[in-house]
Design a protein around this motif. Structure first.
Motif: not given
Lengths: 670, 218
Positions: A90-107, A109-118
């Protein structure tokens, strides 16, 4: 105010401004003026009850030893380790969503990444507790770390159990830093919005004095993106390593090469499921439907479906390789899984993971919050069954019939598991209550860039239709009228600099470029989100952060590798006849330490080069400056000496600002 | 909005520095503590029911270690003397000494004296005295100069690195097995520089095997 640009243009900028302010308001007001106090307390009470259950279960465990669990000798890794893998997945999705989509410029992500990382952070904490509790003597867990000791020995670096220590620790530290630096700009906007003193101090300390200057953003962006680029392979390496805890053992049902990718896909699958489980109620409770739109749900559901199918491939590959190998013990383990005593865990995994998932092929289920929530819940349960199945069905019937035995989790196993849900829930609820849970500045940046793109298209088509091909494409003119409705205050004796406020980044960019051209070498701009090209307009080309990260990575990799070489030479241990220096076995820790050192060096250098933390700054004395964290764009010209103030004011007033303010030098305002 | 005073930054830096210094200081303290005689109990006199002086009995009277620790040559444990051993002399000597009252009581009640351990190893360490005596590790190697101890204390830090120091390089510590109870070896090492290597060969002592985990942790 007499606008220099056509009225339509100004209207566009104003509408965008209002939306920027609206986003900040919507996100930052949640902790400051919390809307769901009663429901929050209901969840919090449940969380606190489970947390208390955790402490009781852990105390019972410490007082009596792991004998209070159901563990026995064939099944010596049981609920504790299956829950460990479940939480870590479970603890892998937040960083994966946030980092991977950031690199792919998938905007999106911005609505989800903060609480997904938390969510990632707290899930990793829950995961990390399990091996420590499982040690039997948990207060000696630091023995896993290589440190000079009176025993003259070192950790056994050829064992996945030692890799695990490094992997989970690195993952936790990198995730915390990635989450934190990603949140600093929003802490700054929360600081500027806070009215009560204690909130101001709380966010002020968290924001470290972030001012959103072009240099801040430039170095922040470098640090954040490289950290993201390192975090993606880190996620893959950490869960591959977890799978080696099993795959490196000679146990039928564990010893297969498909395990690393199978575990990584499964981890992302369960993680996306839990992100969805959290997204749906948060979105509803805080009416965030305009930030987390049905498009976000749709994309999350697609990710869930994709990773689910990858996980299903792992099941199929396992079946295939078992039948293809036709090794009797492997076949027996497979038969035990499907039809043995713990058949329910195998079929539970298959059914909960993959049957409701198929609904997601249809768009109406993907965009339905309740359907997504229920399917994700089913996946989280199914992945729990899967981990239980992998652990117990492989161990309860070993090679030797004499060492077969049954397993049943004890009451304390279950209470501890329920307790870890409290360990997750309580800090997550605190996060929702006290911190901005969506990345406001990144949503604004995406919105700006999106609108900007649409505006350019519109302008171009208009120009084409008017046959104005040769026309100057930029409608902005720098030589505009002075803003006569904001009379300039008389120049003070000593000023820190002169601040011009703009309501639109385009204007700021033009003014910054002009200032640089006019010889203002120490011009600085302050924006609520990173504005593309601003660092270039100001002549900032600082590449020290990436270089320091590179140096940190090299130092980390070398020290990781040679630490293992040195310790193995210092006390050579015969591990199953492996060579003393075994490079393949040393690679994981080498990689983890490379990432850890690079990220820590990057964050430290980003802060130090930005001269942060800086809690008190002359700019904070300017009343209007707080808009720089919301929706306004500022240009600061600093005089080389006091005599040039006048010219700075003249220059800036020609740039058509909304407002001009002198920044008093600290203490000079009295 | 200026939230913090100008001195806030100084205080923050001071706080961070103090935290760093505290962390480094506690690490330095812990590493110093691990090696200290406070942690290893080296040199700390152990209270005993009878103030038995090894100095008097060994250096003064010339008793051999094995007179009292009789099982050291053929058992894992060196053994504590039964009260009868004490009484071989003390039934005749110092029969009224108040210090020896616990010995006489033990004899009368037929209950052993409860000595307090000086040299203790953890239960997860398998240690056998007889093999060490048999290969010629002198008592003094681990127990120090007991002939100079009025009250017995631990002479060496009984930590794993102490054991490994010898197990990794046994040669300089080997002596003729029939002389292991000799306390003062003086310049023996200089006079017999080749003895260690010869003894290693004679007894087939292989350091690789001596440092295997299962040699001591079985």
């Amino acid at each position: 105010m007499t606008p220099a640009a056509p009225a339509k243009e100004r209207g566009w900028a104003k509408a965008l401004d209002a939306r920027f302010a609206g986003i900040t308001d919507e996100i930052v007001r949640i902790p400051l003026d919390y809307p769901q106090r009663r429901n929050w307390w209901l969840f919090m009470l449940a969380g606190l009850f489970l947390l208390a259950l955790f402490f009781v279960s852990a105390s019972v465990l410490f007082a009596n030893g792991v004998g209070v669990w159901g563990n026995n000798i064939p099944v010596n890794w049981s609920l504790a380790i299956s829950n460990y893998v479940w939480w870590l997945g479970i603890g892998h999705a937040g960083t994966l969503i946030s980092a991977l989509l950031l690199l792919l410029s998938q905007d999106w992500r911005n609505s989800l990444n903060r609480f997904a990382e938390a969510m990632t952070l707290f899930a990793v904490v829950c995961a990390g507790l399990y091996p420590i509790l499982h040690l039997g003597r948990p207060w000696l867990f630091y023995w896993m770390a290589p440190y000079p000791n009176t025993m003259d020995i070192w950790p056994q670096f050829k064992s996945p159990l030692t890799w695990d220590f490094f992997a989970v620790l690195t993952y936790l530290i990198v995730s915390v830093l990635f989450w934190y630096i990603g949140a600093i700009p929003d802490f700054a906007s929360a600081r500027e919005r806070a009215k009560k003193r204690r909130w101001q101090i709380f966010y002020g300390l968290l924001a470290l004095g972030w001012r959103g200057s072009a240099h801040h953003w430039w170095r922040w962006n470098q640090c954040y993106r490289i950290t993201a680029a390192l975090a993606v392979p880190l996620v893959v390496s950490v869960h591959s390593e977890i799978s080696l805890l099993f795959a490196a053992g000679p146990i039928p049902g564990w010893n297969t090469t498909v395990f690393p990718p199978y575990f990584v896909a499964g981890a992302a699958f369960s993680g996306f499921a839990v992100v969805s489980i959290i997204t749906v109620p948060l979105r509803r409770a805080f009416a965030l439907g305009d930030l987390i739109t049905s498009r976000h749900l749709d994309l999350l559901a697609k990710l869930l479906l994709a990773t689910g199918l990858m996980t299903a491939y792992g099941y199929v590959a396992e079946l295939f390789s078992t039948y293809y190998a036709s090794e009797p013990h492997g076949l027996q383990t497979l038969a035990d899984r499907m039809g043995g005593q713990y058949w329910w865990s195998y079929w539970g995994a298959i059914i909960c993971n993959f049957v409701p998932l198929q609904l997601l092929w249809q768009r109406r289920f993907r965009t339905s919050p309740i359907a997504l929530f229920l399917i994700s819940l089913s996946v989280a349960i199914g992945m729990w069954f899967e981990r239980y199945m992998l652990l117990v069905t492989s161990l309860y019937r070993d090679w030797l019939v004499s060492s077969w035995g049954d397993y049943a989790a004890s009451v304390w196993d279950w209470t501890l598991y329920a307790g870890t849900i409290g360990v997750f829930l309580v800090p997550f609820l605190l996060f929702v209550r006290f911190l901005p849970m969506i990345s406001a500045f990144e949503v604004k940046k995406a919105l700006f860039e999106h609108e900007e793109f649409r505006r350019q298209i519109r302008e171009r088509t208009e120009h084409l239709s008017q046959g104005a091909l040769g026309h100057d494409e930029s409608p902005r003119r720098l030589s505009g009228d002075r803003t006569d409705d904001s009379p300039l205050p008389p120049p003070t004796e000593k000023v820190y600099g002169t601040l011009a406020e703009f309501d639109d980044p385009e204007r700021l960019l033009a003014a910054a470029a002009a200032a640089r051209k006019a010889g203002w070498s120490n011009a600085e701009a302050y924006t609520p989100f990173p504005v593309k090209g601003l660092h270039a307009a100001l002549g900032c080309n600082d590449r020290r952060v990436p270089l320091i990260m590179l140096a940190g990575g090299i130092v980390g990799a070398l020290s990781g590798y040679f630490m293992q070489v040195f310790t193995n030479l210092d006390f050579p241990l015969n591990v199953g006849g492996r060579p003393v220096i075994a490079p393949p076995a040393f690679m994981l820790i080498t990689f983890e330490l490379m990432v850890l050192f690079a990220v820590v060096a990057g964050v430290l250098s980003m802060l130090i080069l930005n001269r942060l933390p800086r809690l008190n700054h002359p700019l904070f004395d300017v009343e209007e400056f707080h808009f720089s964290a919301v929706d306004r764009f500022f240009l600061l010209l600093r005089p080389d000496d006091g005599s040039r103030t006048g010219s700075a004011r003249d220059f800036l007033s020609n740039c058509n600002p909304v407002r001009l303010v002198d920044v008093p030098v600290r203490g000079a305002q009295a | 909005m200026q939230i913090f005073t100008p001195s806030a930054d100084t205080r923050l830096r001071l706080f961070v520095s103090v935290v760093i210094v505290l962390i480094l200081g506690s690490l330095a303290f812990l590493s110093g503590h691990a090696e200290s005689s406070f942690a290893t109990k080296r040199g700390w006199v152990q209270e005993q029911p009878v103030p038995f002086s090894h100095e008097h009995h060994v250096a003064g009277l010339g008793l051999d270690c094995r007179y009292c620790h009789a099982s050291v040559e053929n058992s894992a444990h060196a053994g504590f003397p039964p009260t009868h051993t004490c009484m071989t002399c003390h039934s005749q000597l110092y029969t009224d000494a108040s210090e020896l009252a616990p010995v006489r009581q033990s004899m009368a009640k037929n209950l052993p004296i409860r000595w307090n351990r000086v040299s203790a190893l953890p239960d997860y360490v398998y240690f056998n005295h007889s093999i060490h005596i048999d290969r010629g590790i002198a008592c003094v190697e681990c127990h120090g100069r007991v002939d100079r101890m009025p009250i017995t204390f631990r002479a060496k830090p009984f930590q794993m690195e102490f054991c490994l120091g010898c197990h990794r390089d046994p040669a300089p510590h080997l002596r003729p097995p029939n002389m292991t109870t000799v306390m003062d070896w003086g310049d023996w090492q200089e006079k017999h520089p080749e003895y260690g290597a010869e003894a290693m060969a004679a007894h087939n002592i292989e350091p690789e095997k001596l440092v295997s985990c299962t040699t001591c942790h079985r």
